[in-house]
Design an enzyme around this catalytic site. Sequence first.
Site, PDB file in Angstrom:
ATOM      1  N   TYR A 104      -8.589  -0.516   8.538  1.00  0.00           N
ATOM      2  CA  TYR A 104      -8.944   0.457   7.496  1.00  0.00           C
ATOM      3  C   TYR A 104     -10.377   0.989   7.615  1.00  0.00           C
ATOM      4  O   TYR A 104     -10.955   1.391   6.609  1.00  0.00           O
ATOM      5  CB  TYR A 104      -8.716  -0.164   6.112  1.00  0.00           C
ATOM      6  CG  TYR A 104      -7.258  -0.170   5.664  1.00  0.00           C
ATOM      7  CD1 TYR A 104      -6.498   0.995   5.672  1.00  0.00           C
ATOM      8  CD2 TYR A 104      -6.648  -1.340   5.192  1.00  0.00           C
ATOM      9  CE1 TYR A 104      -5.169   1.002   5.242  1.00  0.00           C
ATOM     10  CE2 TYR A 104      -5.321  -1.341   4.764  1.00  0.00           C
ATOM     11  CZ  TYR A 104      -4.580  -0.166   4.785  1.00  0.00           C
ATOM     12  OH  TYR A 104      -3.279  -0.160   4.349  1.00  0.00           O
ATOM     13  N   PHE A 163     -11.783   2.672  -3.481  1.00  0.00           N
ATOM     14  CA  PHE A 163     -10.613   1.789  -3.467  1.00  0.00           C
ATOM     15  C   PHE A 163     -10.612   0.816  -2.288  1.00  0.00           C
ATOM     16  O   PHE A 163      -9.691   0.017  -2.140  1.00  0.00           O
ATOM     17  CB  PHE A 163      -9.321   2.625  -3.455  1.00  0.00           C
ATOM     18  CG  PHE A 163      -9.181   3.567  -2.291  1.00  0.00           C
ATOM     19  CD1 PHE A 163      -8.652   3.145  -1.069  1.00  0.00           C
ATOM     20  CD2 PHE A 163      -9.570   4.901  -2.410  1.00  0.00           C
ATOM     21  CE1 PHE A 163      -8.522   4.002   0.004  1.00  0.00           C
ATOM     22  CE2 PHE A 163      -9.444   5.783  -1.325  1.00  0.00           C
ATOM     23  CZ  PHE A 163      -8.918   5.327  -0.115  1.00  0.00           C
ATOM     24  N   ARG A 172       6.467   9.139   8.781  1.00  0.00           N
ATOM     25  CA  ARG A 172       5.712   9.531   7.570  1.00  0.00           C
ATOM     26  C   ARG A 172       6.650  10.232   6.575  1.00  0.00           C
ATOM     27  O   ARG A 172       6.524  10.054   5.362  1.00  0.00           O
ATOM     28  CB  ARG A 172       4.550  10.478   7.921  1.00  0.00           C
ATOM     29  CG  ARG A 172       3.442   9.872   8.761  1.00  0.00           C
ATOM     30  CD  ARG A 172       2.487   8.981   8.019  1.00  0.00           C
ATOM     31  NE  ARG A 172       1.683   9.620   7.001  1.00  0.00           N
ATOM     32  CZ  ARG A 172       0.668   9.004   6.389  1.00  0.00           C
ATOM     33  NH1 ARG A 172       0.326   7.757   6.724  1.00  0.00           N
ATOM     34  NH2 ARG A 172      -0.013   9.604   5.445  1.00  0.00           N
ATOM     35  N   THR A 191       1.444   9.312   0.041  1.00  0.00           N
ATOM     36  CA  THR A 191       0.614   8.140  -0.272  1.00  0.00           C
ATOM     37  C   THR A 191       0.773   7.698  -1.730  1.00  0.00           C
ATOM     38  O   THR A 191       0.899   6.509  -2.014  1.00  0.00           O
ATOM     39  CB  THR A 191      -0.867   8.471   0.013  1.00  0.00           C
ATOM     40  OG1 THR A 191      -0.967   8.909   1.380  1.00  0.00           O
ATOM     41  CG2 THR A 191      -1.760   7.282  -0.206  1.00  0.00           C
ATOM     42  N   ARG A 242       8.592   5.315  -0.527  1.00  0.00           N
ATOM     43  CA  ARG A 242       7.617   5.172  -1.614  1.00  0.00           C
ATOM     44  C   ARG A 242       8.151   5.714  -2.937  1.00  0.00           C
ATOM     45  O   ARG A 242       7.860   5.164  -4.002  1.00  0.00           O
ATOM     46  CB  ARG A 242       6.290   5.832  -1.222  1.00  0.00           C
ATOM     47  CG  ARG A 242       5.488   4.975  -0.234  1.00  0.00           C
ATOM     48  CD  ARG A 242       4.343   5.736   0.356  1.00  0.00           C
ATOM     49  NE  ARG A 242       3.420   4.880   1.113  1.00  0.00           N
ATOM     50  CZ  ARG A 242       2.477   5.335   1.913  1.00  0.00           C
ATOM     51  NH1 ARG A 242       2.309   6.647   2.058  1.00  0.00           N
ATOM     52  NH2 ARG A 242       1.689   4.505   2.569  1.00  0.00           N
ATOM     53  N   ASN A 296       1.911   0.689  -2.695  1.00  0.00           N
ATOM     54  CA  ASN A 296       2.848   1.682  -2.142  1.00  0.00           C
ATOM     55  C   ASN A 296       3.653   1.164  -0.956  1.00  0.00           C
ATOM     56  O   ASN A 296       4.166   1.934  -0.146  1.00  0.00           O
ATOM     57  CB  ASN A 296       2.124   3.009  -1.844  1.00  0.00           C
ATOM     58  CG  ASN A 296       1.064   2.876  -0.765  1.00  0.00           C
ATOM     59  OD1 ASN A 296       0.877   1.803  -0.187  1.00  0.00           O
ATOM     60  ND2 ASN A 296       0.376   3.967  -0.480  1.00  0.00           N
ATOM     61  N   HIS A 331       2.817   0.899   5.255  1.00  0.00           N
ATOM     62  CA  HIS A 331       1.827   1.665   6.013  1.00  0.00           C
ATOM     63  C   HIS A 331       2.513   2.282   7.224  1.00  0.00           C
ATOM     64  O   HIS A 331       3.348   1.645   7.856  1.00  0.00           O
ATOM     65  CB  HIS A 331       0.683   0.776   6.511  1.00  0.00           C
ATOM     66  CG  HIS A 331      -0.192   1.484   7.517  1.00  0.00           C
ATOM     67  ND1 HIS A 331      -1.224   2.315   7.139  1.00  0.00           N
ATOM     68  CD2 HIS A 331      -0.136   1.545   8.875  1.00  0.00           C
ATOM     69  CE1 HIS A 331      -1.778   2.839   8.230  1.00  0.00           C
ATOM     70  NE2 HIS A 331      -1.141   2.386   9.296  1.00  0.00           N
TER      71      HIS A 331
HETATM   72  P1  DAT Z   1      -1.527   6.392   3.775  1.00  0.00           P
HETATM   73  O1  DAT Z   1      -1.255   4.918   3.577  1.00  0.00           O
HETATM   74  O2  DAT Z   1      -0.440   7.234   3.181  1.00  0.00           O
HETATM   75  O3  DAT Z   1      -1.822   6.749   5.212  1.00  0.00           O
HETATM   76  P2  DAT Z   1      -4.375   6.667   3.289  1.00  0.00           P
HETATM   77  O4  DAT Z   1      -4.590   6.380   4.742  1.00  0.00           O
HETATM   78  O5  DAT Z   1      -5.048   7.874   2.723  1.00  0.00           O
HETATM   79  O6  DAT Z   1      -2.836   6.736   2.920  1.00  0.00           O
HETATM   80  O7  DAT Z   1      -4.885   5.417   2.438  1.00  0.00           O
HETATM   81  C1  DAT Z   1      -4.586   4.103   2.851  1.00  0.00           C
HETATM   82  C2  DAT Z   1      -4.136   3.306   1.655  1.00  0.00           C
HETATM   83  O8  DAT Z   1      -5.213   3.218   0.739  1.00  0.00           O
HETATM   84  C3  DAT Z   1      -3.004   3.929   0.867  1.00  0.00           C
HETATM   85  O9  DAT Z   1      -1.735   3.582   1.380  1.00  0.00           O
HETATM   86  C4  DAT Z   1      -3.219   3.354  -0.493  1.00  0.00           C
HETATM   87  C5  DAT Z   1      -4.727   3.249  -0.596  1.00  0.00           C
HETATM   88  N1  DAT Z   1      -5.301   4.415  -1.260  1.00  0.00           N
HETATM   89  C6  DAT Z   1      -5.481   5.649  -0.730  1.00  0.00           C
HETATM   90  N2  DAT Z   1      -6.031   6.474  -1.615  1.00  0.00           N
HETATM   91  C7  DAT Z   1      -6.231   5.746  -2.735  1.00  0.00           C
HETATM   92  C8  DAT Z   1      -6.761   6.020  -4.020  1.00  0.00           C
HETATM   93  N3  DAT Z   1      -7.224   7.229  -4.320  1.00  0.00           N
HETATM   94  N4  DAT Z   1      -6.779   5.022  -4.930  1.00  0.00           N
HETATM   95  C9  DAT Z   1      -6.319   3.785  -4.624  1.00  0.00           C
HETATM   96  N5  DAT Z   1      -5.788   3.455  -3.428  1.00  0.00           N
HETATM   97  C10 DAT Z   1      -5.748   4.417  -2.511  1.00  0.00           C
HETATM   98 MG    MG Z   2      -3.408   6.293   6.418  1.00  0.00          MG
END
Ligand code: DAT
Ligand code: MG
Length: 150
Positions: free
Chosen positions: A49, A57, A85, A91, A102, A112, A115
Amino acid sequence: MERSLVLVKPDGVQRGLIGEVIARFERRGLRLVGAKFMQVSLDLAKAHYTEHEGKPFYDGLIAYITSAPVMAMVWEGPNAVAAIRQTVGSTRPMEAAPGTIRHDFALEVGRNLIHASDKPETGVREVALWFKPEELVDWKREVDRWVFEK
Ligand code: DAT
Ligand code: MG
């Protein structure tokens, strides 16, 4: 053939949804090339991450992914990243389309369930981060020619 990392996150594992997630990707026609059930270390969580470091977050995200075991998998197929996806959904579960994982199983962004890699290059990076080359299986299915055009 494009590859994506897929994680059934701790909430999905605890809720008994590993099989449901696998079934959806199998039915889609994607090919499984690696899988392991594992506890995620703090180092791996941070490496996975990095793009979210410093966001509000971030700490919660690291705590969540390391809180209990995950099912890590690699799936492949034509346009696998975009196809996965699409099956996973947005997300934020409340914005995910009906019929997506989801949408069908989650309510909150911080729970959610799953991944999936967001771009083909991310897929390459994440697969290399989570799996050793010898943990991935190169194989063909009899049914491949009925799913893959080329
Ligand atoms: P994804 O998992 O759809 O690729 P991402 O890479 O933007 O989404 O974010 C990784 C994870 O972080 C996501 O599955 C859940 C968490 N997340 C993202 N945006 C968030 C937010 N605004 N508040 C809380 N958790 C969040
Ligand atoms: Mg992501």
